[in-house]
Scaffold this motif. Structure first.
Motif, PDB file in Angstrom:
ATOM      1  N   VAL A  13       0.846  -1.197   0.000  1.00  0.00           N
ATOM      2  CA  VAL A  13       0.000   0.000   0.000  1.00  0.00           C
ATOM      3  C   VAL A  13       0.882   1.249   0.000  1.00  0.00           C
ATOM      4  CG1 VAL A  13      -1.794   1.283   1.232  1.00  0.00           C
ATOM      5  CG2 VAL A  13      -1.782  -1.212   1.286  1.00  0.00           C
ATOM      6  N   LEU A  14       0.457   2.249  -0.763  1.00  0.00           N
ATOM      7  CA  LEU A  14       1.072   3.575  -0.741  1.00  0.00           C
ATOM      8  C   LEU A  14       0.153   4.531   0.001  1.00  0.00           C
ATOM      9  CD1 LEU A  14       2.102   3.846  -4.507  1.00  0.00           C
ATOM     10  CD2 LEU A  14       3.569   3.167  -2.604  1.00  0.00           C
ATOM     11  N   VAL A  15       0.725   5.529   0.636  1.00  0.00           N
ATOM     12  CA  VAL A  15      -0.073   6.572   1.276  1.00  0.00           C
ATOM     13  C   VAL A  15       0.394   7.930   0.781  1.00  0.00           C
ATOM     14  CG1 VAL A  15       1.456   6.645   3.320  1.00  0.00           C
ATOM     15  CG2 VAL A  15      -0.860   7.576   3.459  1.00  0.00           C
ATOM     16  N   CYS A  16      -0.560   8.793   0.430  1.00  0.00           N
ATOM     17  CA  CYS A  16      -0.306  10.190   0.109  1.00  0.00           C
ATOM     18  C   CYS A  16      -1.057  11.028   1.133  1.00  0.00           C
ATOM     19  CB  CYS A  16      -0.786  10.536  -1.300  1.00  0.00           C
ATOM     20  SG  CYS A  16       0.101   9.659  -2.622  1.00  0.00           S
ATOM     21  N   GLN A  17      -0.441  12.105   1.605  1.00  0.00           N
ATOM     22  CA  GLN A  17      -1.083  12.891   2.657  1.00  0.00           C
ATOM     23  C   GLN A  17      -0.620  14.335   2.605  1.00  0.00           C
ATOM     24  OE1 GLN A  17       0.106  11.271   6.496  1.00  0.00           O
ATOM     25  NE2 GLN A  17       1.986  10.503   5.573  1.00  0.00           N
ATOM     26  N   GLY A  26      -0.090   0.777  -8.102  1.00  0.00           N
ATOM     27  CA  GLY A  26      -0.280   2.052  -8.785  1.00  0.00           C
ATOM     28  C   GLY A  26       0.907   2.987  -8.696  1.00  0.00           C
ATOM     29  N   ALA A  27       2.058   2.486  -8.224  1.00  0.00           N
ATOM     30  CA  ALA A  27       3.222   3.344  -8.027  1.00  0.00           C
ATOM     31  C   ALA A  27       3.711   3.959  -9.337  1.00  0.00           C
ATOM     32  CB  ALA A  27       4.350   2.563  -7.360  1.00  0.00           C
ATOM     33  N   ALA A  37       3.023  20.112  -1.691  1.00  0.00           N
ATOM     34  CA  ALA A  37       2.752  19.823  -0.278  1.00  0.00           C
ATOM     35  C   ALA A  37       2.317  18.387  -0.050  1.00  0.00           C
ATOM     36  CB  ALA A  37       1.686  20.774   0.251  1.00  0.00           C
ATOM     37  N   ILE A  38       2.055  17.638  -1.110  1.00  0.00           N
ATOM     38  CA  ILE A  38       1.589  16.256  -0.976  1.00  0.00           C
ATOM     39  C   ILE A  38       2.797  15.333  -0.826  1.00  0.00           C
ATOM     40  CG2 ILE A  38       0.294  14.383  -2.049  1.00  0.00           C
ATOM     41  CD1 ILE A  38      -1.300  16.501  -3.577  1.00  0.00           C
ATOM     42  N   VAL A  39       2.822  14.583   0.265  1.00  0.00           N
ATOM     43  CA  VAL A  39       3.918  13.663   0.554  1.00  0.00           C
ATOM     44  C   VAL A  39       3.409  12.234   0.398  1.00  0.00           C
ATOM     45  CG1 VAL A  39       5.556  12.877   2.301  1.00  0.00           C
ATOM     46  CG2 VAL A  39       4.945  15.299   2.151  1.00  0.00           C
ATOM     47  N   CYS A  40       4.146  11.412  -0.359  1.00  0.00           N
ATOM     48  CA  CYS A  40       3.747  10.033  -0.594  1.00  0.00           C
ATOM     49  C   CYS A  40       4.852   9.078  -0.157  1.00  0.00           C
ATOM     50  CB  CYS A  40       3.434   9.799  -2.076  1.00  0.00           C
ATOM     51  SG  CYS A  40       2.073  10.797  -2.717  1.00  0.00           S
ATOM     52  N   GLY A  41       4.472   7.909   0.267  1.00  0.00           N
ATOM     53  CA  GLY A  41       5.451   6.908   0.678  1.00  0.00           C
ATOM     54  C   GLY A  41       4.812   5.544   0.803  1.00  0.00           C
ATOM     55  N   GLU A  42       5.638   4.558   1.050  1.00  0.00           N
ATOM     56  CA  GLU A  42       5.163   3.183   1.208  1.00  0.00           C
ATOM     57  C   GLU A  42       4.754   2.937   2.652  1.00  0.00           C
ATOM     58  OE1 GLU A  42       6.744  -1.349   0.188  1.00  0.00           O
ATOM     59  OE2 GLU A  42       8.184   0.205   0.743  1.00  0.00           O
ATOM     60  N   PHE A  56      -5.598  12.119   3.904  1.00  0.00           N
ATOM     61  CA  PHE A  56      -4.735  11.011   3.502  1.00  0.00           C
ATOM     62  C   PHE A  56      -5.457  10.190   2.447  1.00  0.00           C
ATOM     63  CE2 PHE A  56      -7.220   9.720   7.193  1.00  0.00           C
ATOM     64  CZ  PHE A  56      -7.792   8.533   6.770  1.00  0.00           C
ATOM     65  N   ALA A  57      -4.703   9.504   1.620  1.00  0.00           N
ATOM     66  CA  ALA A  57      -5.265   8.610   0.606  1.00  0.00           C
ATOM     67  C   ALA A  57      -4.389   7.374   0.523  1.00  0.00           C
ATOM     68  CB  ALA A  57      -5.334   9.305  -0.753  1.00  0.00           C
ATOM     69  N   PHE A  58      -5.009   6.207   0.586  1.00  0.00           N
ATOM     70  CA  PHE A  58      -4.291   4.939   0.456  1.00  0.00           C
ATOM     71  C   PHE A  58      -4.587   4.320  -0.904  1.00  0.00           C
ATOM     72  CE2 PHE A  58      -5.072   5.089   5.154  1.00  0.00           C
ATOM     73  CZ  PHE A  58      -3.736   5.208   5.531  1.00  0.00           C
TER      74      PHE A  58
END
Length: 280
Positions: A76-80, A123-124, A158-163, A116-118
């Motif tokens: 899962v990826l998260v963007c926040q 979809g990376a 400003a949107i930070v994404c990570g695993e 946040f969005a998972f």
């Protein structure tokens, strides 16, 4: 209640005053029956009665106590991001929207909202090509408020994404005068919203145990015994939720959607209610 992490840290720092030291890397420690000695990079040593390791996902102390444990990746990826000047949804203080191949949530904080969005890690590539903001806007084109509005109001930078990662629960958090706390003890996925909450609970229980038992090692064992069952149960629920997002596809089975909607209040939403209401 929502609070920015920086605001919470400022409150905690104000409470402890100048005893906090930044920029110090722990390289090792030794203990005996009376004390613990810390060794820092550069050769400095400090002694104390107890070592509480709240050093997070990459905990040096955890590795010394239980050995190296691999990172778990649910796929899962998260963007926040945080959006200043945007008010909360009128329907609720906390809003969560579940859709095909994505889950979105937002909550009010000081001067705005955090969201946040998972998404499945599959979809990376699309995320890297389109950029987080454009991809999320495309995925939420037909969604109800406030998902699309919050994303649109956020500057792309400003949107930070990570695993999303975690580590398996362990059966031992303490050894003599040394104990783990928070992510050093139970690093979990963010799907129950309980990572920082469980660290705060750890701190409260730890303080009670040290207050009630003058023998440090016994007090730390009592802390471990009280906290292990609750944090392990929440870890398991959080991991199960993460893996469910990893399996999502961009199509929805209408029959499954109808059944899930009917059970949501009774089953899914009941879990966070129980977590918040349970004594610890």
């Amino acid at each position: 209640m929502g609070i920015r992490r920086a605001d919470l840290l400022a409150v905690l720092l104000a409470a402890v005053g100048e005893s906090v030291r930044f920029g110090s890397e722990l390289t090792g420690f030794e203990q005996d029956a009376q004390s613990v000695t810390l060794r820092l990079a550069g050769g400095e040593e400090f002694g104390g009665d107890v070592l509480i390791a709240a050093d997070g996902l990459q905990s040096t102390v955890r590795e010394r106590l239980v050995g190296e444990t691999e990172l778990r990746r649910p796929g899962v990826l998260v963007c926040q991001a945080a959006v200043e000047g945007m008010g909360p949804s009128p329907e609720a203080a906390f809003t969560e929207v579940w859709g095909a191949a994505m889950r979105f949530g937002c909550y009010p904080v000081r001067d705005g909202v955090c969201w946040f969005a998972f998404l499945p890690s599959a979809g990376a590539d699309a995320l890297a090509v389109a950029g987080p903001k454009e991809l999320l806007l495309e995925r939420t084109e037909s969604w109800s408020a406030p998902a699309r509005e919050a994303i649109a109001a956020t500057p792309a930078a400003a949107i930070v994404c990570g695993e999303v990662v975690a580590r398996d629960p362990i059966e031992r958090w303490t050894e003599g005068r040394v104990a783990l706390l928070g992510d050093a003890a139970h690093p979990m996925t963010p799907f129950t919203g309980q990572g920082a909450c469980q660290a705060i609970e750890d701190g409260i229980v730890l303080a009670e145990c040290l207050r009630d038992d003058p023998h440090v090692a016994a007090a730390l064992r009592a802390y471990e015994a009280r906290r292990l069952p609750r944090t392990s149960e929440i870890w398991n629920r959080s991991w199960a939720a993460a893996t469910s997002v990893a399996k999502k596809r961009r199509t929805i089975d209408p029959a499954r959607q109808k059944a899930f909607a009917a059970a949501f209040e009774r089953v899914v939403w009941k879990q966070p209610e129980q977590t918040i209401a349970e004594a610890f």
